[in-house]
Design an enzyme around this catalytic site. Structure first.
Site, mmCIF file in Angstrom:
data_model
loop_
_atom_site.group_PDB
_atom_site.id
_atom_site.type_symbol
_atom_site.label_atom_id
_atom_site.label_comp_id
_atom_site.label_asym_id
_atom_site.label_seq_id
_atom_site.Cartn_x
_atom_site.Cartn_y
_atom_site.Cartn_z
ATOM 1 N N GLN A 252 -77.569 91.508 -55.665
ATOM 2 C CA GLN A 252 -77.864 90.608 -56.787
ATOM 3 C C GLN A 252 -77.773 91.306 -58.139
ATOM 4 O O GLN A 252 -77.862 90.656 -59.175
ATOM 5 C CB GLN A 252 -79.258 89.992 -56.621
ATOM 6 C CG GLN A 252 -79.336 88.950 -55.523
ATOM 7 C CD GLN A 252 -78.400 87.763 -55.759
ATOM 8 O OE1 GLN A 252 -78.067 87.430 -56.889
ATOM 9 N NE2 GLN A 252 -77.978 87.136 -54.685
ATOM 10 N N LYS B 177 -70.065 88.557 -55.187
ATOM 11 C CA LYS B 177 -71.181 88.272 -56.109
ATOM 12 C C LYS B 177 -70.965 88.927 -57.472
ATOM 13 O O LYS B 177 -71.844 88.889 -58.332
ATOM 14 C CB LYS B 177 -72.496 88.760 -55.492
ATOM 15 C CG LYS B 177 -72.912 87.946 -54.266
ATOM 16 C CD LYS B 177 -74.289 88.324 -53.804
ATOM 17 C CE LYS B 177 -74.566 87.922 -52.379
ATOM 18 N NZ LYS B 177 -74.884 86.501 -52.209
ATOM 19 N N ASP C 256 -80.432 97.539 -51.747
ATOM 20 C CA ASP C 256 -79.552 96.383 -51.678
ATOM 21 C C ASP C 256 -79.312 95.915 -53.107
ATOM 22 O O ASP C 256 -80.190 95.334 -53.738
ATOM 23 C CB ASP C 256 -80.236 95.288 -50.839
ATOM 24 C CG ASP C 256 -79.450 93.982 -50.838
ATOM 25 O OD1 ASP C 256 -78.461 93.876 -51.582
ATOM 26 O OD2 ASP C 256 -79.849 93.063 -50.097
ATOM 27 N N CYS D 156 -82.115 82.605 -47.263
ATOM 28 C CA CYS D 156 -82.088 83.743 -46.324
ATOM 29 C C CYS D 156 -83.233 84.713 -46.599
ATOM 30 O O CYS D 156 -83.050 85.939 -46.531
ATOM 31 C CB CYS D 156 -80.755 84.488 -46.375
ATOM 32 S SG CYS D 156 -79.373 83.461 -45.931
ATOM 33 N N HIS E 248 -83.619 89.860 -48.520
ATOM 34 C CA HIS E 248 -82.692 88.937 -47.866
ATOM 35 C C HIS E 248 -82.675 89.312 -46.380
ATOM 36 O O HIS E 248 -82.859 90.483 -46.036
ATOM 37 C CB HIS E 248 -81.314 89.156 -48.501
ATOM 38 C CG HIS E 248 -80.248 88.206 -48.050
ATOM 39 N ND1 HIS E 248 -79.581 88.342 -46.862
ATOM 40 C CD2 HIS E 248 -79.719 87.124 -48.657
ATOM 41 C CE1 HIS E 248 -78.681 87.383 -46.752
ATOM 42 N NE2 HIS E 248 -78.742 86.626 -47.820
HETATM 43 N N1 PMP Z 1 -78.687 90.831 -50.040
HETATM 44 C C1 PMP Z 1 -78.940 89.967 -51.029
HETATM 45 C C2 PMP Z 1 -80.050 90.274 -51.982
HETATM 46 C C3 PMP Z 1 -78.176 88.819 -51.157
HETATM 47 O O1 PMP Z 1 -78.448 87.948 -52.148
HETATM 48 C C4 PMP Z 1 -77.135 88.564 -50.238
HETATM 49 C C5 PMP Z 1 -76.293 87.304 -50.320
HETATM 50 N N2 PMP Z 1 -77.006 86.142 -50.587
HETATM 51 C C6 PMP Z 1 -76.899 89.497 -49.230
HETATM 52 C C7 PMP Z 1 -77.685 90.626 -49.163
HETATM 53 C C8 PMP Z 1 -75.801 89.307 -48.228
HETATM 54 O O2 PMP Z 1 -74.573 89.434 -48.874
HETATM 55 P P1 PMP Z 1 -73.209 89.070 -48.121
HETATM 56 O O3 PMP Z 1 -73.377 87.696 -47.573
HETATM 57 O O4 PMP Z 1 -72.183 89.143 -49.199
HETATM 58 O O5 PMP Z 1 -73.001 90.109 -47.061
#
Ligand code: PMP
Length: 425
Positions: free
Chosen positions: A222, A245, A219, A383, A142
């Protein structure tokens, strides 16, 4: 009056994934959209919140809301206790041990920015990252686990190397082996790719990087709702995730990791609550975790996030994982049968989402037609633009599953996609 602030996780499972009893816990899902019952399949972006979490938030806001740490009055002490109890619950939820410390942030994005900036910001004498060092970031990431590293590389003079996935979007340990060098200082990796659903062999990749002397960053955004890895059992120095999430509130998240790794981070939020001694011309920072939690934290968020962790334990992580994997398998099977539809990472089994492209039909049009039938999915680059470019794709449509989704909803999804593709032909 003190609220009960349990620091332990919940007792044995009582709510079956996909059951009406479990769904009844989520008011968001009880809605009708465009005349159809809402099928909420955008859980990789944000999950719905159960009553239990809302109750915890309301109880805190109604009876304990006060600023923490600084107060001698009772409410301040209750709020401090709630906050620290939430920390203890989450420490347990991620399988941390005594060598681990947990810091509250606003979410995965802030956690990863804190890591990448914090490793560099100490100045050239102290920084973990220096000119000529190497940072390896996987190509599945991401933007939140790529952009902060691009910036840290620019600022420190380090070199950013990408662990590139193959044409199917898989990462290979041999490729990491080839990238590792004596100058590798960081490996940053996802536990589960949000754009494709790929589940990389992160345990092995982290182990190899750790053996090579790199700091390892995972990270887990997910994975948090159904597959949070046990921190004490993986070679991970720092792990990040977001509350929203995993059925918790928005605006709260976690950075948890080895105390030694967190101590390397230069605090980025300077101000109240993170200092031991302050002079006109300097300051000594407080010990962890306060050192990295400057300013008034999101106490209600932390309380709600702990309630969400307890909820997940109550349903049972293995049960949720089996459920979402089965829904994903059903969706892959159904979508792959639709002429002109290509499912990304179709090989992935340990995944809670399905991402696909259609020869005819832009994802935004498909998403809009699905919405007209009450089905919420996400469309776009998710993203993860460099990954989609690498796979030779533009935007995709993504359906993502949680404990409350059902096989009927997957059937509706498949039928609606077949209809949309037909309409857009
Ligand atoms: N890493 C991953 C793998 C994500 O899916 C996301 C959110 N789509 C993020 C980071 C960013 O998370 P947040 O917007 O809650 O900071």
């Amino acid at each position: 009056m003190r609220l009960e602030s349990p620091t332990t996780l919940a007792p044995p499972p009582t709510l079956a994934p996909g059951s009406a009893t479990l769904r009844a816990q989520f008011p968001l899902l009880q809605q009708v959209i465009h005349g159809a019952p809402l099928a909420y399949l955008d859980n990789a972006a944000t999950t719905a919140m159960p009553l239990e979490v809302m109750d915890a938030l309301q109880a805190f806001e109604t009876r304990h809301r006060a600023n923490i740490h600084r107060g001698v009055h009772s409410l301040s002490q209750y709020a401090t206790d709630d906050y620290e109890a939430a920390r203890a619950t989450l420490h347990q939820f991620v399988g941390a041990s005594a060598e681990h410390e947990l810091v509250f942030t606003s979410g995965t994005t802030e956690s990863l920015n804190l890591v990448a900036q914090g490793l560099w910001a100490g100045g050239p004498d102290q920084a973990w990252l220096r000119a000529g060092d190497e940072i390896i970031v996987s190509g599945l990431e991401h933007h939140a686990n790529l952009l902060p590293w691009q910036q840290a590389a620019r600022q420190s003079g380090a070199v950013l190397r990408i662990l590139r996935p193959d044409a199917q979007g898989r990462l290979h340990v041999a490729d990491l082996q080839a990238l590792l060098s004596p100058r590798t200082r960081v490996l940053a990796l996802t536990a589960s790719a949000n754009a494709t659903g790929e589940r990389p062999p992160f345990e092995e990749l982290l182990r190899m990087a750790a053996q090579a002397g790199a700091l390892t960053v995972l990270d887990a955004a997910q994975a948090a709702a159904y597959a949070m890895p046990a921190l004490a059992h993986i070679d991970c120095d720092l792990l990040a995730f977001s509350g929203h999430k995993m059925h918790g509130p928005m605006g709260i998240g976690v950075l948890v990791g080895r105390r030694s790794a967190l101590e390397r981070l230069e605090p980025l939020r300077l101000g109240g609550d993170m200092v031991a001694q302050v002079r006109w011309d300097g300051a000594d920072y407080a010990e962890l975790p306060a050192r990295l939690e400057g300013g008034t934290p999101n106490v209600a968020g932390a309380v709600g996030l702990a309630a969400a962790a307890r909820f997940i334990e109550q349903v049972g992580r293995d049960a949720i994982a089996a459920h979402v994997h089965a829904l994903r398998a059903q969706a892959v099977q159904g979508l792959a049968r639709i002429p002109g539809v290509r499912v990304l990472a179709a090989h992935a089994t340990q995944s809670a989402l399905v991402s696909f492209v259609a020869e005819q039909g832009h994802p935004h049009d498909i998403g809009t037609l699905l919405d007209a039938r009450g089905i919420a999915v996400r469309t776009g680059h998710h993203c993860a633009q460099p990954l989609m470019d690498h796979l030779g794709l533009g935007p995709s449509t993504r359906a993502s599953f949680a404990a409350y989704n059902t096989s009927d909803e997957v059937e509706r999804l498949v039928a609606a996609v077949a209809h949309a593709v037909e309409v857009l032909r």
